[in-house]
Design a protein around this motif. Structure first.
Motif, short mmCIF file in Angstrom:
data_model
loop_
_atom_site.label_atom_id
_atom_site.label_comp_id
_atom_site.label_asym_id
_atom_site.label_seq_id
_atom_site.Cartn_x
_atom_site.Cartn_y
_atom_site.Cartn_z
N ASP A 25 0.61 -1.23 0.10
CA ASP A 25 -0.02 -0.16 -0.06
C ASP A 25 0.98 1.24 0.08
OD1 ASP A 25 -2.36 -1.44 0.02
OD2 ASP A 25 -2.62 -1.43 2.15
N LEU A 26 0.42 2.35 -0.95
CA LEU A 26 1.24 3.40 -1.08
C LEU A 26 0.18 4.61 -0.84
CD1 LEU A 26 3.65 4.83 -1.89
CD2 LEU A 26 3.18 4.66 -4.23
N ALA A 27 0.37 5.48 -0.07
CA ALA A 27 -0.32 6.81 0.19
C ALA A 27 0.09 7.70 -0.84
CB ALA A 27 -0.52 7.58 1.44
N VAL A 28 -0.75 8.14 -1.71
CA VAL A 28 -0.57 9.33 -2.75
C VAL A 28 -1.53 10.45 -2.61
CG1 VAL A 28 0.49 7.79 -4.16
CG2 VAL A 28 -1.83 8.13 -4.56
N ALA A 29 -1.29 11.66 -3.03
CA ALA A 29 -2.14 12.82 -3.02
C ALA A 29 -2.54 13.01 -4.36
CB ALA A 29 -1.47 14.16 -2.36
N LEU A 30 -3.86 12.78 -4.56
CA LEU A 30 -4.82 12.87 -6.10
C LEU A 30 -5.70 14.06 -5.82
CD1 LEU A 30 -4.93 9.26 -6.71
CD2 LEU A 30 -3.33 10.83 -7.67
N PRO A 31 -6.16 14.77 -6.89
CA PRO A 31 -7.00 15.60 -6.81
C PRO A 31 -8.68 15.01 -6.60
CG PRO A 31 -5.99 15.75 -9.10
CD PRO A 31 -5.47 14.52 -8.16
N GLY A 32 -9.31 15.41 -5.85
CA GLY A 32 -10.53 14.78 -5.60
C GLY A 32 -11.78 16.03 -5.36
N ALA A 33 -12.87 15.58 -5.05
CA ALA A 33 -14.04 16.57 -5.09
C ALA A 33 -13.79 17.54 -4.24
CB ALA A 33 -15.32 15.71 -4.59
N GLU A 34 -13.18 17.77 -3.20
CA GLU A 34 -12.86 18.78 -2.38
C GLU A 34 -11.56 19.27 -2.36
OE1 GLU A 34 -14.77 18.15 1.29
OE2 GLU A 34 -16.45 17.19 0.40
N GLY A 35 -10.73 19.42 -3.40
CA GLY A 35 -9.28 19.49 -3.48
C GLY A 35 -8.54 18.22 -3.49
N ILE A 36 -7.47 18.57 -2.79
CA ILE A 36 -6.41 17.22 -2.99
C ILE A 36 -6.68 16.20 -1.68
CG2 ILE A 36 -4.14 16.58 -2.77
CD1 ILE A 36 -4.57 18.29 -5.05
N GLU A 37 -6.86 14.97 -2.28
CA GLU A 37 -7.28 13.87 -1.24
C GLU A 37 -5.90 12.95 -1.08
OE1 GLU A 37 -10.65 12.13 -2.18
OE2 GLU A 37 -11.95 14.08 -2.22
N LEU A 38 -5.64 12.50 0.30
CA LEU A 38 -4.84 11.43 0.48
C LEU A 38 -5.24 10.25 0.10
CD1 LEU A 38 -1.92 11.14 1.21
CD2 LEU A 38 -2.58 10.95 3.39
N VAL A 39 -5.10 9.40 -0.78
CA VAL A 39 -5.68 7.99 -1.16
C VAL A 39 -4.63 7.02 -1.18
CG1 VAL A 39 -6.82 6.79 -3.20
CG2 VAL A 39 -6.93 9.32 -3.04
N THR A 40 -4.94 5.82 -0.61
CA THR A 40 -4.08 4.42 -0.56
C THR A 40 -4.09 3.74 -1.86
OG1 THR A 40 -4.05 4.59 1.75
CG2 THR A 40 -3.36 2.59 1.05
N VAL A 41 -2.95 3.39 -2.50
CA VAL A 41 -3.29 2.59 -3.69
C VAL A 41 -2.36 1.53 -3.63
CG1 VAL A 41 -3.90 4.64 -5.17
CG2 VAL A 41 -1.23 3.92 -4.97
N PRO A 42 -2.42 0.31 -4.21
CA PRO A 42 -1.44 -0.86 -4.28
C PRO A 42 -0.53 -0.25 -5.26
CG PRO A 42 -3.34 -1.30 -5.42
CD PRO A 42 -3.99 -0.04 -4.95
N ALA A 43 1.01 -0.48 -4.89
CA ALA A 43 2.07 -0.54 -5.74
C ALA A 43 3.05 -1.36 -5.72
CB ALA A 43 2.78 0.98 -5.25
N VAL A 44 3.87 -1.34 -6.67
CA VAL A 44 5.14 -2.28 -6.66
C VAL A 44 6.21 -1.28 -6.46
CG1 VAL A 44 6.71 -3.61 -8.06
CG2 VAL A 44 3.96 -3.81 -8.19
N LEU A 45 6.83 -1.49 -5.15
CA LEU A 45 8.25 -0.90 -4.72
C LEU A 45 9.49 -1.71 -5.06
CD1 LEU A 45 5.66 0.22 -2.72
CD2 LEU A 45 7.65 1.56 -2.05
N LEU A 46 10.35 -0.92 -5.89
CA LEU A 46 11.58 -1.56 -6.27
C LEU A 46 12.54 -0.62 -5.84
CD1 LEU A 46 10.64 -2.30 -9.95
CD2 LEU A 46 10.67 -3.77 -8.21
#
Length: 181
Positions: free
Chosen positions: A87-108
């Protein structure tokens, strides 16, 4: 016929040898070479990861940082042999501005991500974030090839490399030497 008078080195056994005149040389230190996991090299894996978004995940010391490959919309990252999704926390544009979202990621580790990044910068179907990090990786490799990496220390006393010129090393402290007249 001339006789070769150069000293000859004969190996006697593990860590010991003789020099032509029977002088024994002893090797005091044996180092084990750490097993390296091979980087992602499959063209299919490289192409899949290049289409993902990439972000550098810093660490201390910096050499332990990793590159995260992820896709928007919550869909999982591509399956890469011997790598699991985290799991990786990324900041993405959302309905009310920037939202912190957790997405699955491959980390190398960076060394394993280099083949992906260096190819992604020129790939037609690469995501622009991955192409950006690919251009940064190629630039860093060019700095290393030109001898413009200098040793240094982090604030926590970890050894680190920094880009620079020997002329502008830490010993140069006056403003005029650094071009600040």
């Amino acid at each position: 016929m001339t006789r070769d008078t150069r000293p000859h080195l004969s190996v006697l056994g593990r860590g010991c040898c003789t020099l032509g005149d029977s002088t024994r040389l002893v090797k005091f230190e044996e180092r084990a070479i750490a097993e390296q996991t091979p980087p992602v090299t499959s063209p299919a894996e490289i192409a899949e990861l290049a289409r993902c978004r990439a972000v550098f995940v810093p660490a201390d010391p910096a050499r332990t940082g990793r590159i995260a490959f992820w896709t928007p919309g919550g869909e999982g990252p591509p399956v890469v042999e011997s790598r699991s999704a985290e799991d990786l926390a990324v900041a993405l544009p959302g309905a009310e501005g920037i939202e912190l979202v957790t997405v699955p990621a491959v980390l190398l580790p960076v060394r394993s991500a280099l083949p992906v990044l260096t190819r992604a910068r020129a790939a037609a179907r690469a995501h622009r974030a991955t192409a950006f990090w690919g251009a940064a990786a190629v630039f860093a490799l060019q700095l290393a090839a030109r001898g413009l990496l200098l040793p240094g220390l982090t604030p926590d006393d970890h050894d680190a490399w920094r880009a620079g010129d020997e002329q502008f090393s830490v010993q140069s402290t006056s403003g005029s030497e650094r071009g600040r007249g």
